[in-house]
Design a protein around this motif. Structure first.
Motif, PDB file in Angstrom:
ATOM      1  N   GLU A   1     -10.940 131.177  37.191  1.00  0.00           N
ATOM      2  CA  GLU A   1     -10.689 132.231  38.158  1.00  0.00           C
ATOM      3  C   GLU A   1     -10.740 133.532  37.375  1.00  0.00           C
ATOM      4  O   GLU A   1     -10.362 133.562  36.213  1.00  0.00           O
ATOM      5  N   THR A   2     -11.256 134.582  37.982  1.00  0.00           N
ATOM      6  CA  THR A   2     -11.340 135.850  37.277  1.00  0.00           C
ATOM      7  C   THR A   2     -10.278 136.800  37.828  1.00  0.00           C
ATOM      8  O   THR A   2     -10.277 137.064  39.028  1.00  0.00           O
ATOM      9  N   PRO A   3      -9.386 137.308  36.976  1.00  0.00           N
ATOM     10  CA  PRO A   3      -8.382 138.269  37.470  1.00  0.00           C
ATOM     11  C   PRO A   3      -9.058 139.558  37.906  1.00  0.00           C
ATOM     12  O   PRO A   3     -10.228 139.795  37.610  1.00  0.00           O
TER      13      PRO A   3
ATOM     14  N   ILE B   1      -4.919 136.939  26.315  1.00  0.00           N
ATOM     15  CA  ILE B   1      -5.243 136.727  24.904  1.00  0.00           C
ATOM     16  C   ILE B   1      -4.782 135.325  24.522  1.00  0.00           C
ATOM     17  O   ILE B   1      -3.628 134.959  24.768  1.00  0.00           O
ATOM     18  N   ILE B   2      -5.691 134.550  23.972  1.00  0.00           N
ATOM     19  CA  ILE B   2      -5.323 133.204  23.514  1.00  0.00           C
ATOM     20  C   ILE B   2      -5.467 133.203  22.006  1.00  0.00           C
ATOM     21  O   ILE B   2      -6.558 133.426  21.477  1.00  0.00           O
ATOM     22  N   GLY B   3      -4.356 132.966  21.290  1.00  0.00           N
ATOM     23  CA  GLY B   3      -4.386 133.075  19.834  1.00  0.00           C
ATOM     24  C   GLY B   3      -4.692 134.518  19.483  1.00  0.00           C
ATOM     25  O   GLY B   3      -3.993 135.430  19.908  1.00  0.00           O
ATOM     26  N   ASP B   4      -5.785 134.719  18.741  1.00  0.00           N
ATOM     27  CA  ASP B   4      -6.155 136.083  18.364  1.00  0.00           C
ATOM     28  C   ASP B   4      -7.284 136.604  19.230  1.00  0.00           C
ATOM     29  O   ASP B   4      -7.750 137.725  19.050  1.00  0.00           O
ATOM     30  N   GLU B   5      -7.752 135.766  20.138  1.00  0.00           N
ATOM     31  CA  GLU B   5      -8.975 136.152  20.854  1.00  0.00           C
ATOM     32  C   GLU B   5      -8.654 136.657  22.250  1.00  0.00           C
ATOM     33  O   GLU B   5      -7.903 136.025  22.996  1.00  0.00           O
ATOM     34  N   ILE B   6      -9.230 137.813  22.578  1.00  0.00           N
ATOM     35  CA  ILE B   6      -9.106 138.298  23.949  1.00  0.00           C
ATOM     36  C   ILE B   6     -10.127 137.521  24.776  1.00  0.00           C
ATOM     37  O   ILE B   6     -11.331 137.641  24.547  1.00  0.00           O
ATOM     38  N   VAL B   7      -9.657 136.688  25.693  1.00  0.00           N
ATOM     39  CA  VAL B   7     -10.622 135.921  26.471  1.00  0.00           C
ATOM     40  C   VAL B   7     -10.957 136.624  27.772  1.00  0.00           C
ATOM     41  O   VAL B   7     -11.991 136.378  28.378  1.00  0.00           O
ATOM     42  N   TRP B   8     -10.082 137.485  28.212  1.00  0.00           N
ATOM     43  CA  TRP B   8     -10.414 138.263  29.406  1.00  0.00           C
ATOM     44  C   TRP B   8      -9.761 139.615  29.321  1.00  0.00           C
ATOM     45  O   TRP B   8      -8.587 139.726  28.982  1.00  0.00           O
ATOM     46  N   SER B   9     -10.517 140.640  29.602  1.00  0.00           N
ATOM     47  CA  SER B   9      -9.957 141.977  29.624  1.00  0.00           C
ATOM     48  C   SER B   9     -10.671 142.780  30.690  1.00  0.00           C
ATOM     49  O   SER B   9     -11.886 142.905  30.661  1.00  0.00           O
ATOM     50  N   GLY B  10      -9.901 143.286  31.624  1.00  0.00           N
ATOM     51  CA  GLY B  10     -10.498 144.073  32.703  1.00  0.00           C
ATOM     52  C   GLY B  10     -11.068 145.366  32.181  1.00  0.00           C
ATOM     53  O   GLY B  10     -12.223 145.709  32.470  1.00  0.00           O
ATOM     54  N   LYS B  11     -10.317 146.070  31.343  1.00  0.00           N
ATOM     55  CA  LYS B  11     -10.792 147.394  30.945  1.00  0.00           C
ATOM     56  C   LYS B  11     -11.909 147.309  29.915  1.00  0.00           C
ATOM     57  O   LYS B  11     -12.803 148.141  29.897  1.00  0.00           O
TER      58      LYS B  11
ATOM     59  N   PRO C   1     -16.559 132.770  28.944  1.00  0.00           N
ATOM     60  CA  PRO C   1     -16.643 131.705  29.956  1.00  0.00           C
ATOM     61  C   PRO C   1     -15.748 130.525  29.583  1.00  0.00           C
ATOM     62  O   PRO C   1     -15.463 130.289  28.411  1.00  0.00           O
ATOM     63  N   THR C   2     -15.348 129.818  30.621  1.00  0.00           N
ATOM     64  CA  THR C   2     -14.439 128.677  30.470  1.00  0.00           C
ATOM     65  C   THR C   2     -14.808 127.770  29.301  1.00  0.00           C
ATOM     66  O   THR C   2     -13.957 127.426  28.477  1.00  0.00           O
ATOM     67  N   GLU C   3     -16.113 127.407  29.264  1.00  0.00           N
ATOM     68  CA  GLU C   3     -16.500 126.395  28.282  1.00  0.00           C
ATOM     69  C   GLU C   3     -16.398 126.880  26.838  1.00  0.00           C
ATOM     70  O   GLU C   3     -16.416 126.089  25.909  1.00  0.00           O
ATOM     71  N   LYS C   4     -16.283 128.211  26.654  1.00  0.00           N
ATOM     72  CA  LYS C   4     -16.183 128.733  25.288  1.00  0.00           C
ATOM     73  C   LYS C   4     -14.726 128.992  24.901  1.00  0.00           C
ATOM     74  O   LYS C   4     -14.461 129.476  23.803  1.00  0.00           O
ATOM     75  N   ARG C   5     -13.783 128.717  25.813  1.00  0.00           N
ATOM     76  CA  ARG C   5     -12.405 129.049  25.490  1.00  0.00           C
ATOM     77  C   ARG C   5     -11.713 127.957  24.683  1.00  0.00           C
ATOM     78  O   ARG C   5     -10.619 128.150  24.184  1.00  0.00           O
ATOM     79  N   GLY C   6     -12.341 126.794  24.587  1.00  0.00           N
ATOM     80  CA  GLY C   6     -11.793 125.720  23.759  1.00  0.00           C
ATOM     81  C   GLY C   6     -10.468 125.184  24.228  1.00  0.00           C
ATOM     82  O   GLY C   6      -9.615 124.813  23.429  1.00  0.00           O
TER      83      GLY C   6
ATOM     84  N   SER D   1     -13.794 120.624  35.540  1.00  0.00           N
ATOM     85  CA  SER D   1     -13.253 119.925  34.400  1.00  0.00           C
ATOM     86  C   SER D   1     -14.315 119.758  33.322  1.00  0.00           C
ATOM     87  O   SER D   1     -14.009 119.737  32.144  1.00  0.00           O
ATOM     88  N   SER D   2     -15.591 119.700  33.749  1.00  0.00           N
ATOM     89  CA  SER D   2     -16.654 119.651  32.753  1.00  0.00           C
ATOM     90  C   SER D   2     -16.735 120.963  31.981  1.00  0.00           C
ATOM     91  O   SER D   2     -16.913 120.980  30.765  1.00  0.00           O
ATOM     92  N   LYS D   3     -16.554 122.055  32.710  1.00  0.00           N
ATOM     93  CA  LYS D   3     -16.574 123.358  32.035  1.00  0.00           C
ATOM     94  C   LYS D   3     -15.442 123.449  31.030  1.00  0.00           C
ATOM     95  O   LYS D   3     -15.630 123.927  29.911  1.00  0.00           O
ATOM     96  N   VAL D   4     -14.265 123.011  31.448  1.00  0.00           N
ATOM     97  CA  VAL D   4     -13.123 123.078  30.541  1.00  0.00           C
ATOM     98  C   VAL D   4     -13.393 122.235  29.303  1.00  0.00           C
ATOM     99  O   VAL D   4     -12.990 122.580  28.204  1.00  0.00           O
ATOM    100  N   CYS D   5     -14.125 121.135  29.477  1.00  0.00           N
ATOM    101  CA  CYS D   5     -14.454 120.288  28.329  1.00  0.00           C
ATOM    102  C   CYS D   5     -15.478 120.946  27.412  1.00  0.00           C
ATOM    103  O   CYS D   5     -15.906 120.339  26.431  1.00  0.00           O
TER     104      CYS D   5
END
Lengths: 324, 366, 558
Positions: free
Chosen positions: B56-58, B64-74, B80-85, C459-463
């Motif tokens: 979902e996009t705010p 911020i997850i760990g040291d990484e900003i994963v989403w920032s409006g400004k 993307p989800t799949e790169k957030r680990g 769930s695939s994306k999350v993976c």
């Protein structure tokens, strides 16, 4: 999964290769006349030029040719169509003025500065000879108004089929003594509630099968649909039809081939094929389709009607025949 | 890994109205803790979870997850989800019906293009961890709900993520299985060094599982604290009411002593836990049923101390629920929920004395 | 998300290019003087088209015809899909046959078959009934509105079936079971739960049928015209084809209103299903639908099924086989059987153009349907999952050329393609087909999409899987039933496509339907039937092959 993909892929490639066939020296022929493959074959056998026949139905003829012509992509070398269509094309500069030397043998009135008339799309009353007694067969056009034919007639839609409209108008101008007589005939025909189909093509089938007994149709079906029990009514009055015409295009990609094709088309050989195998009525002197006693019939070319006239009459017939 | 959420807002538009699913939510989820977002349905907890994972996009704010900003409006950042680990267990488990158990679990590793042999080892280890060894070849649709739930967990754990998200993962299980799975989950998670974010509307689940609970209500975080803090020392009426069961009464502060606050309410005067409300201000008195003692006999002077409140009333209703009796006591016009020992001899219609320790009389703002 | 809107925009460009270009040409044509697309501006064509006194009658005929046929198609499809997927009726393989065969029969042939069966003068069924009951008059007259509705309904039924059946198959039975528990009988459950939950699929099917009926020409011309019943499609034909200079601009002017109606319907459909999330039914908790035991109803229902099979498949196909063997149109009799021969078959097989058109059609069917399904997959994804305003535009675009009456859209494509280098090649057919029949791919795919729970994909994306990997490994395998349906719809359509082919095919790119039209223009029903049977055989083989591959790819679910 992988294997399936591979197989499908291979099939595609093969099909693509199949789809692209190389073109040799050829003449492209746009025509609304059908079943002329034998002429194309014998043309190639004779000249070594491949004839490519594109059939375009009358209702799409002008739209197709003019669209291509205006976009500079007219592929046709030679064009065959009803005379009014070629007249319109001539006006737009689509046609050349080539007159074939072979045309010398044709009557004077068939030559129109580049456009050559070679046949008549003749209309006759075609009946089922197994179901109609000999004494019942119409002897004059007026006989069609006899109430015994009620629900027994099939014809092309008189509100829209140009040849049928022209034929009805031709009856008025060439056959009937007075306009009143003609109008009585048309109204009588309408009163018999003929079944309407889109063109001549579907007219013989209901007669063959006995769904209807008589069709306003073309005698050529007696040949092409043999051994169907079809015959034409030998009426006392003349037969009529719209002229078929042919011309070379002004932008022919293969102008020499085009002329060769035109010459061959008008030759006695080609015209004989057209008459014998397709049953067409041709204007080359002395050649007749192998239909019993057709050589004795008088066949008139109907005056060329403008589109406005056809539309006017179409509207008129729509009312008389209560088409809607 | 720590997750920081800064002023995240998310609006939905429906039939011309704006619904604030998240209204400037700020929150820090500490590393290696089980952090629960608790709230009634529609409070925004799932939306917040889906914003963290990126499904979902705010509309504004920063995640911020760990040291990484994963989403920032400004700054216009949107990983993307799949790169957030991250890893996530869905409410529906989202087990892929066209794959067997093995392939479901191996999927995250296959995506990372890890050598097959290594995948096999890891999947085996994870399946053993969730007690599903031997189920590899089973079609994923051909196992029980609890097993599917564990397949979903195994799939989330197999890639050894730093953060795992749970979206009401137990809500589709029956009560008994839910309890067992809850315990298992707690022990699985405490064995791993992992940050877990858990969304639920079930307060018992939240209390039993969590290190920290954040209670949400209509797009806001109302209160954050440990399960005990939330349970015993809620600061908000909503929280007190939502967690467990609570008797709530309107009250007025009458006096402030050095470690007590005294209020008067429709059911009498109460000595309560100290809260800094001005005298004569309106408050809500909150008493949990499990901390009310019922006595049939008159209460002697010795039994009462200044720390205890005693009131009398009549039992209106008693329902046996196995581990206890749930009862209703009428005091004047008011009713009070109480909980009784299952072996009690009290019965409907008895006049009783209720004793509530001042420590369990909670005051929250009205 | 940005990535999603990028995908949407790319698709809008592709689909827009495919569908808008010909329609724009037609818009130009409808406002331009003369016969081509770029004449002087004029409103005359619109004025002439919309002041026609016949119009009210035509419109009322069209409404009855279109709604009737779409209703027949949808109800039949529902009935068949329900019996097939949810009951223990015997002979399930027959359903595939029933549902698909009418798509493989060229519409013109199917209509002619019915004329032979039910015409009032000597229709075979009428003759039999007359003799059997000693009637004076024929009980049925095919040349009527109900005759048109019946035949068009039967012809469009497969479209509805292929959209409804996958949805029916993946329906979560808990929904039904809970209704049964609440005390509702099978009938009530069907009416109150099953049908409402399947609403998106049913509506999709119904609307697609409506749109298709409006554009249909074969039935109105073969059955309507002789009965003097005109609908919009034949009215257009009637209006323009008087005379030799056929004005397609004027046809386009009339067609614009059909287009507007279709687009309105599509928006209506989107509005009615805008809460499609409510209808999500596949989740990972398995979907083995419970089978309803028919008990006593089994035999009568099987009988009805058999009758349908007979009427739908056996009769027309038998008529075709018969027609291909007798020398000319004749009512079955001892004489007819004694005259049977293979002459029409020989004529067809020895005709080099027929062989070439066979190859071309096969190529267009297989390759075209594959490309079409791939494109549809992305479009369906955008329409169902992304669901922004932009994806709404995309959905409407995909219907543009589909909703134009067939005889007109062909001209639009010609006006467009003649300006491109691929004019007069087989590629114009390929692109034209895909552009026009895109909804055949999109509809079944998007109704299959609606059935797949979003979580499976998320769930695939999350993976850690990217969108393409998710598409390949999760979405496509789950969509196999929808993909198979879409492919079959497209491939069989492309194999018998006529309206575009007749305008765009040239020497070298002849296709089967044009060859069939040529035979019908000459009244050669025998050859027409022989070629028609060849077409049906090819389509059947393709369909069987694809269903087989589909079943192979999806072992875990079935």
């Amino acid at each position: 999964m992988r294997k399936v993909k591979l197989i499908i892929g291979t099939i595609f490639i093969l099909l693509v290769v199949l789809g692209m066939t190389a073109a040799a020296s050829k003449v492209s022929f746009y025509a609304n006349i059908t079943a002329i493959e034998p002429i194309m074959e014998s043309f190639e056998a004779k000249t070594g030029i491949k004839g490519e026949y594109t059939r375009i139905s009358t209702d799409k003829f002008l739209a197709t040719v003019l669209t291509e012509f205006e976009a500079g992509k007219l592929l046709a070398d030679v064009i065959q169509a009803p005379l009014p269509v070629l007249e319109i094309l001539k006006e737009r500069g689509v046609l050349s003025t080539y007159t074939s030397p072979v045309a010398e043998a044709y009557p004077e009135w068939t030559r129109k500065e580049g456009i050559q008339l070679f046949g008549i799309e003749y209309v006759a009353l075609i009946y089922n000879k197994e179901l109609v007694k000999q004494e019942d067969v119409p002897k004059r056009y007026e006989d069609l108004t006899d109430p015994k034919w009620k629900d027994k007639i099939v014809m092309a839609n008189p509100a829209l089929h140009p040849t049928t409209i022209s034929w009805l108008v031709g009856l008025k101008e060439n056959i009937f003594e007075s306009e009143e007589e003609w109008l009585n005939f048309v109204k009588g025909l309408a009163a018999n509630k003929p079944m309407f189909v889109a063109s001549f093509g579907p007219t013989p089938a209901p007669v063959e099968s006995g769904e209807k007994l008589i069709a306003i149709s073309m005698p050529k079906y007696i040949i092409t649909k043999a051994p169907a029990p079809l015959d034409w009514a030998r009426i006392e009055q003349p037969l009529m039809g719209t002229p078929r015409a042919i011309a070379v295009t002004s932008s022919a990609p293969n102008p020499d081939g085009a002329k060769a094709f035109m010459d061959y088309w008008l030759s006695e050989e080609a015209m004989s094929i057209l008459a014998k195998e397709v049953g067409e009525y041709v204007l080359a002197p002395g050649i007749f389709p192998p239909i019993d006693s057709i050589d004795k019939a008088e066949v008139l070319a109907i005056r060329e009607l403008s589109d406005e006239e056809i539309q006017q009459w179409g509207t008129e017939f729509k009312k008389i025949f209560a088409v809607y | 890994m720590e997750i920081r959420i800064k002023e995240v807002s998310k609006y939905y538009y429906s039939e011309g109205k704006t619904i604030k699913a998240l209204d400037k939510v700020s929150l820090t989820i500490p590393s290696n803790q089980i952090f629960t977002l608790l709230g009634p349905s529609g409070c925004g907890k799932t939306t917040l979870l889906r914003c963290i994972v990126g499904l979902e996009t705010p509309d504004s704010g920063e995640i911020i997850i760990g040291d990484e900003i994963v989403w920032s409006g400004k700054d216009g950042i949107n990983i993307p989800t799949e790169k957030r680990g991250l890893a996530m267990v869905f409410q529906t488990y989202a087990i892929w019906p066209h794959m067997n158990v093995y392939n479901n679990v191996a999927y995250p590793l296959q995506i990372q293009k890890i050598p097959k042999e290594e995948i096999r080892k890891k999947v085996e280890k994870t399946l053993r961890f969730v007690k599903l060894e031997g189920f590899e070849k089973r079609p994923a649709t051909n196992i029980s709900g609890g097993q599917q739930q564990r397949v979903a967990l195994a799939r989330a754990l197999v890639a050894e993520p730093k953060v795992i998200l749970f979206d009401e993962p137990l809500s589709n299980l029956d009560a008994k299985l839910r309890e067992e799975t809850r315990k298992e989950l707690r022990s699985f998670l405490s064995k791993l060094q992992i940050t877990a974010v858990y969304v639920t509307h079930d307060q018992i689940e939240a209390l039993a599982l969590s290190d920290i609970i954040a209670v949400m209500h209509s797009g806001h975080i109302v209160e954050i604290g440990s399960p005990r803090e939330i349970y015993f020392n809620a600061n908000h009426q909503f929280v007190a009411d939502f967690i467990g069961r609570a008797n709530l009464f309107k009250a007025v502060v009458k006096a402030q002593e050095h470690d007590k606050t005294i209020v008067s309410s429709d059911i009498g005067t109460f000595v309560c836990q100290k809260r800094e409300f001005p005298v004569e201000s309106k408050v809500i008195l909150c008493i949990r049923p499990e901390f009310i003692y019922l006595k049939k006999d008159r209460i002697t002077e010795e039994e009462t101390t200044g720390e205890q409140n005693v009131i009398s009333g009549q039992i209106d209703n008693l329902i046996f629920i196995g581990e206890a009796y749930e009862g209703e006591v009428r005091i004047g016009k008011e009713h009070l929920m109480v909980k009784l020992d299952p072996e009690t001899s009290l019965k409907k219609g008895d006049t009783v004395n209720l004793v509530v320790s001042s420590n369990h009389c909670l005051l929250v703002s009205a | 998300m940005k990535r999603d809107s990028r995908l949407t925009i790319i698709l809008i460009i592709i689909v827009g290019f495919l569908t808008v270009c010909p329609v724009i040409m037609l818009v130009f044509g409808s406002f331009s003087e003369g016969l081509s697309a770029f004449g002087k501006f004029t409103l005359e064509k619109y004025i002439a088209a919309y002041t026609d006194p016949e119009l009210p009658k035509i419109i009322s005929n069209t409404v009855i015809f279109v709604l009737g046929a779409a209703l027949v198609a949808t109800i039949l499809a529902l009935f068949l899909a329900y019996l097939n997927n949810r009951t223990d009726i015997p002979g399930k393989f027959l359903f595939k046959v029933i549902s698909i065969t009418p798509m493989m029969i060229p519409h013109i042939l199917f209509s002619v078959s019915w004329v032979l069966l039910l015409n009032p003068s000597n229709g075979i069924l009428n003759l039999i009934l007359k003799q059997f009951f000693g009637l004076e008059n024929s009980p049925f007259n095919i040349y009527s509105l109900w005759g048109m509705i019946l035949v068009e309904g039967l012809l469009d039924m497969p479209i509805a079936y292929l959209i409804i059946a996958p949805a029916m198959a993946s329906f979560d039975v808990n929904l039904e079971e809970s209704s049964r528990v609440c005390g509702a009988g099978i009938g009530q459950t069907l009416a109150k739960i099953t049908l409402p939950v399947l609403r998106p699929a049913i509506l999709a099917a119904f609307i697609l049928c409506i749109v298709r009926c409006m554009a249909s020409f074969a039935v109105p011309s073969v059955i309507g015209m002789p009965g003097r019943i005109y609908v919009l499609a034949t009215h257009i034909y009637q209006t323009i084809s008087v005379g030799f200079a056929v004005d397609y601009g004027k046809a386009a002017a009339i067609g614009m209103s059909v287009l507007v109606i279709s687009i309105t319907l599509i928006f209506l459909y989107r509005y009615l299903t805008s809460e499609s999330e409510k209808y999500v039914t596949i989740s990972s908790r398995g979907y083995h639908p419970t089978i309803i035991k028919l008990k006593k109803a089994k035999i009568p229902l099987f009988f009805i099924l058999g009758l349908l099979l007979f009427i739908l498949i056996a009769l027309p196909v038998l008529v075709l086989i018969y027609t291909s063997l007798v020398p000319y149109s004749m009512v079955p009799s001892a004489k007819a059987f004694s005259m049977m021969s293979l002459r029409h078959w020989n004529a067809v097989i020895k005709d080099p153009i027929s062989i070439l058109s066979l190859k071309n059609s096969l190529f267009l069917g297989i390759f075209g349907a594959t490309v079409g399904v791939i494109l549809s997959l992305f479009v369906a994804y955008t329409i169902v999952r992304i669901r922004t305003k932009m994806s709404g535009i995309l959905e409407s675009l995909s219907f543009l050329s589909f909703s134009f009456p067939g005889i007109v859209i062909g001209i639009g494509f010609m006006w467009f393609f003649v300006r491109t280098p691929i004019y007069a090649t087989i590629w114009t057919l390929l692109i034209g087909y895909i552009a026009t029949y895109l909804p055949y791919g999109i509809r079944p795919l998007s109704s299959a999409f609606v059935q797949i729970h979003k979580h499976l994909e998320e769930s695939s994306k999350v993976c850690g899987a990217g969108p393409l990997t998710t598409m390949r490994r999760i979405i496509i395998p789950l969509l196999v039933p929808g993909i198979v349906s879409g492919w079959i719809l497209m491939a069989t359509m492309f194999l018998r496509e006529l309206s575009l082919s007749v305008v765009l095919s040239r020497p070298g790119s002849e296709v089967l339907a044009v060859q069939i039209l040529r035979f019908s223009g000459d009244g050669l029903w025998g050859r027409l039937s022989a070629l028609g049977i060849i077409m049906i055989v090819i389509s059947t083989t393709l369909v069987a092959l694809v269903s087989f591959i589909g079943a192979k790819l999806q072992p875990a679910i079935k």
